[in-house]
Design a protein around this motif. Structure first.
Motif, PDB file in Angstrom:
ATOM      1  N   GLU A  57       0.848  -1.179   0.000  1.00 35.88           N
ATOM      2  CA  GLU A  57       0.000   0.000   0.000  1.00 35.88           C
ATOM      3  C   GLU A  57       0.891   1.239   0.000  1.00 35.88           C
ATOM      4  OE1 GLU A  57      -2.852   2.109   3.275  1.00 35.88           O
ATOM      5  OE2 GLU A  57      -3.013  -0.070   3.093  1.00 35.88           O
ATOM      6  N   ARG A  58       0.690   2.107  -0.969  1.00 42.01           N
ATOM      7  CA  ARG A  58       1.491   3.333  -1.057  1.00 42.01           C
ATOM      8  C   ARG A  58       0.873   4.392  -0.143  1.00 42.01           C
ATOM      9  NH1 ARG A  58       2.601   6.128  -6.728  1.00 42.01           N
ATOM     10  NH2 ARG A  58       0.351   5.967  -6.691  1.00 42.01           N
ATOM     11  N   SER A  59       1.194   4.249   1.144  1.00 40.89           N
ATOM     12  CA  SER A  59       0.679   5.159   2.170  1.00 40.89           C
ATOM     13  C   SER A  59       1.633   5.107   3.350  1.00 40.89           C
ATOM     14  CB  SER A  59      -0.715   4.706   2.620  1.00 40.89           C
ATOM     15  OG  SER A  59      -0.625   3.465   3.292  1.00 40.89           O
ATOM     16  N   ALA A  63       3.933   1.918   4.367  1.00 45.94           N
ATOM     17  CA  ALA A  63       5.384   2.033   4.550  1.00 45.94           C
ATOM     18  C   ALA A  63       5.790   1.511   5.925  1.00 45.94           C
ATOM     19  CB  ALA A  63       5.825   3.484   4.374  1.00 45.94           C
ATOM     20  N   GLU A  64       5.024   1.861   6.946  1.00 42.65           N
ATOM     21  CA  GLU A  64       5.332   1.373   8.295  1.00 42.65           C
ATOM     22  C   GLU A  64       5.254  -0.151   8.356  1.00 42.65           C
ATOM     23  OE1 GLU A  64       3.588   1.389  12.849  1.00 42.65           O
ATOM     24  OE2 GLU A  64       3.057   3.061  11.527  1.00 42.65           O
ATOM     25  N   ALA A  65       4.210  -0.712   7.799  1.00 44.47           N
ATOM     26  CA  ALA A  65       4.050  -2.173   7.804  1.00 44.47           C
ATOM     27  C   ALA A  65       5.197  -2.842   7.051  1.00 44.47           C
ATOM     28  CB  ALA A  65       2.706  -2.561   7.181  1.00 44.47           C
ATOM     29  N   PHE A  66       5.619  -2.232   5.954  1.00 45.31           N
ATOM     30  CA  PHE A  66       6.706  -2.827   5.173  1.00 45.31           C
ATOM     31  C   PHE A  66       8.032  -2.772   5.931  1.00 45.31           C
ATOM     32  CE2 PHE A  66      10.092  -3.028   2.067  1.00 45.31           C
ATOM     33  CZ  PHE A  66       9.722  -4.159   1.361  1.00 45.31           C
ATOM     34  N   ASP A 130       1.749  12.777   1.062  1.00 46.80           N
ATOM     35  CA  ASP A 130       1.283  11.997  -0.071  1.00 46.80           C
ATOM     36  C   ASP A 130       2.529  11.390  -0.719  1.00 46.80           C
ATOM     37  OD1 ASP A 130      -0.207  10.903  -2.130  1.00 46.80           O
ATOM     38  OD2 ASP A 130      -0.262  12.769  -3.286  1.00 46.80           O
ATOM     39  N   ILE A 131       2.699  10.095  -0.564  1.00 42.56           N
ATOM     40  CA  ILE A 131       3.906   9.420  -1.039  1.00 42.56           C
ATOM     41  C   ILE A 131       3.800   9.180  -2.538  1.00 42.56           C
ATOM     42  CG2 ILE A 131       5.306   7.337  -0.847  1.00 42.56           C
ATOM     43  CD1 ILE A 131       4.217   7.140   2.084  1.00 42.56           C
ATOM     44  N   SER A 169      15.126   3.903   4.111  1.00 44.97           N
ATOM     45  CA  SER A 169      14.681   4.582   2.900  1.00 44.97           C
ATOM     46  C   SER A 169      13.968   3.571   2.016  1.00 44.97           C
ATOM     47  CB  SER A 169      15.898   5.167   2.176  1.00 44.97           C
ATOM     48  OG  SER A 169      15.502   5.741   0.947  1.00 44.97           O
ATOM     49  N   LEU A 170      12.733   3.894   1.645  1.00 46.62           N
ATOM     50  CA  LEU A 170      11.925   3.008   0.807  1.00 46.62           C
ATOM     51  C   LEU A 170      11.621   3.678  -0.525  1.00 46.62           C
ATOM     52  CD1 LEU A 170       9.168   1.832   3.334  1.00 46.62           C
ATOM     53  CD2 LEU A 170      11.295   0.655   2.742  1.00 46.62           C
ATOM     54  N   ASN A 171      11.562   2.869  -1.570  1.00 46.72           N
ATOM     55  CA  ASN A 171      11.115   3.323  -2.876  1.00 46.72           C
ATOM     56  C   ASN A 171       9.875   2.541  -3.266  1.00 46.72           C
ATOM     57  OD1 ASN A 171      13.147   5.217  -3.366  1.00 46.72           O
ATOM     58  ND2 ASN A 171      14.521   3.660  -4.176  1.00 46.72           N
ATOM     59  N   TRP A 172       8.889   3.255  -3.812  1.00 49.62           N
ATOM     60  CA  TRP A 172       7.699   2.600  -4.332  1.00 49.62           C
ATOM     61  C   TRP A 172       7.952   2.339  -5.811  1.00 49.62           C
ATOM     62  CZ3 TRP A 172       3.550   0.313  -2.420  1.00 49.62           C
ATOM     63  CH2 TRP A 172       2.495   0.021  -3.273  1.00 49.62           C
ATOM     64  N   THR A 173       7.952   1.078  -6.210  1.00 50.24           N
ATOM     65  CA  THR A 173       8.177   0.716  -7.603  1.00 50.24           C
ATOM     66  C   THR A 173       7.060  -0.207  -8.055  1.00 50.24           C
ATOM     67  OG1 THR A 173       9.565  -1.140  -6.955  1.00 50.24           O
ATOM     68  CG2 THR A 173      10.687   0.921  -7.454  1.00 50.24           C
ATOM     69  N   GLN A 174       6.440   0.150  -9.130  1.00 50.99           N
ATOM     70  CA  GLN A 174       5.297  -0.598  -9.663  1.00 50.99           C
ATOM     71  C   GLN A 174       4.236  -0.724  -8.579  1.00 50.99           C
ATOM     72  OE1 GLN A 174       6.951  -4.163 -11.356  1.00 50.99           O
ATOM     73  NE2 GLN A 174       8.229  -3.015 -12.758  1.00 50.99           N
ATOM     74  N   ASN A 175       4.089  -1.865  -7.977  1.00 52.24           N
ATOM     75  CA  ASN A 175       3.059  -2.047  -6.960  1.00 52.24           C
ATOM     76  C   ASN A 175       3.620  -2.576  -5.646  1.00 52.24           C
ATOM     77  OD1 ASN A 175       0.789  -1.247  -8.529  1.00 52.24           O
ATOM     78  ND2 ASN A 175       1.023  -3.147  -9.676  1.00 52.24           N
ATOM     79  N   SER A 176       4.851  -2.182  -5.312  1.00 55.20           N
ATOM     80  CA  SER A 176       5.437  -2.677  -4.070  1.00 55.20           C
ATOM     81  C   SER A 176       6.529  -1.737  -3.562  1.00 55.20           C
ATOM     82  CB  SER A 176       6.026  -4.078  -4.287  1.00 55.20           C
ATOM     83  OG  SER A 176       7.117  -4.010  -5.188  1.00 55.20           O
TER      84      SER A 176
END
Length: 187
Positions: A57-59, A63-66, A130-131, A169-176
């Protein structure tokens, strides 16, 4: 074993660079954590099932859960001396992740076993924004004390780590999400 052992030396990379984190230094460090449990026979006690990823989830919540999932994967990698899942959820240029991978490979090759050293993330904060493509998640982590048993039977210990500042540091790529890198500052 944050990117190797968090304490012990000064973690260079991996197992907070298992070999690099045995001296204990302060300041930001990009490294790895390790956790390998040894059975009475000295072989690793593998965790049967890998951690289950949260729904992508891009939120801020996603991000916290990931990030929490990332630390579960990190512990799993050390417990099983296996890094395929860690590699799958991290960017190729993640220095902390590559150091962890290298450290686990060295542990496996050298026949070293680790008991303890699990990392747990306590406080966590994600900016309420808004990520679009990425985010830095901050928090504190604790690491259990660890004991390393080397192939020759000698043992090394590492003390527990409490309230170390952690930035993932996280990156959102495609759907993950993918881990871009990790920085840890021991207090």
């Amino acid at each position: 074993m944050i990117g190797g052992f968090f304490r012990g030396v000064v973690v260079v990379s991996g197992l907070l660079a298992l070999t690099a984190c045995w001296g204990g230094s302060s300041g930001a460090t990009s490294a790895t954590t390790a956790t390998v449990s040894a059975s009475a026979t000295g072989s690793p006690t593998a965790t049967l099932a890998p951690p289950v990823a949260p729904e992508a989830e891009r939120s801020a919540e996603g991000a916290e859960a990931f990030v929490r999932y990332f630390w579960e994967v990190h512990n799993y990698a050390y417990e099983n001396l296996e890094t395929k899942l860690l590699t799958r959820i991290s960017e190729p240029k993640c220095s902390f992740c590559r150091a962890t991978d290298k450290n686990i490979s060295e542990l496996r090759t050298e026949g070293t076993q680790i008991q303890g050293s699990r990392v747990r993330m306590d406080q966590i904060a994600v900016p309420p924004i808004d990520i679009k493509t990425g985010v830095i998640v901050s928090g504190t982590i604790d690491q259990e004390p660890a004991q390393l048993t080397h192939a020759n039977g000698s043992q090394t210990t590492a003390s527990a780590i409490s309230n170390a500042q952690c930035f993932v540091s996280l990156n959102w790529t495609q759907n993950s999400w993918l881990v871009a890198d990790v920085a840890i500052e021991e207090s």
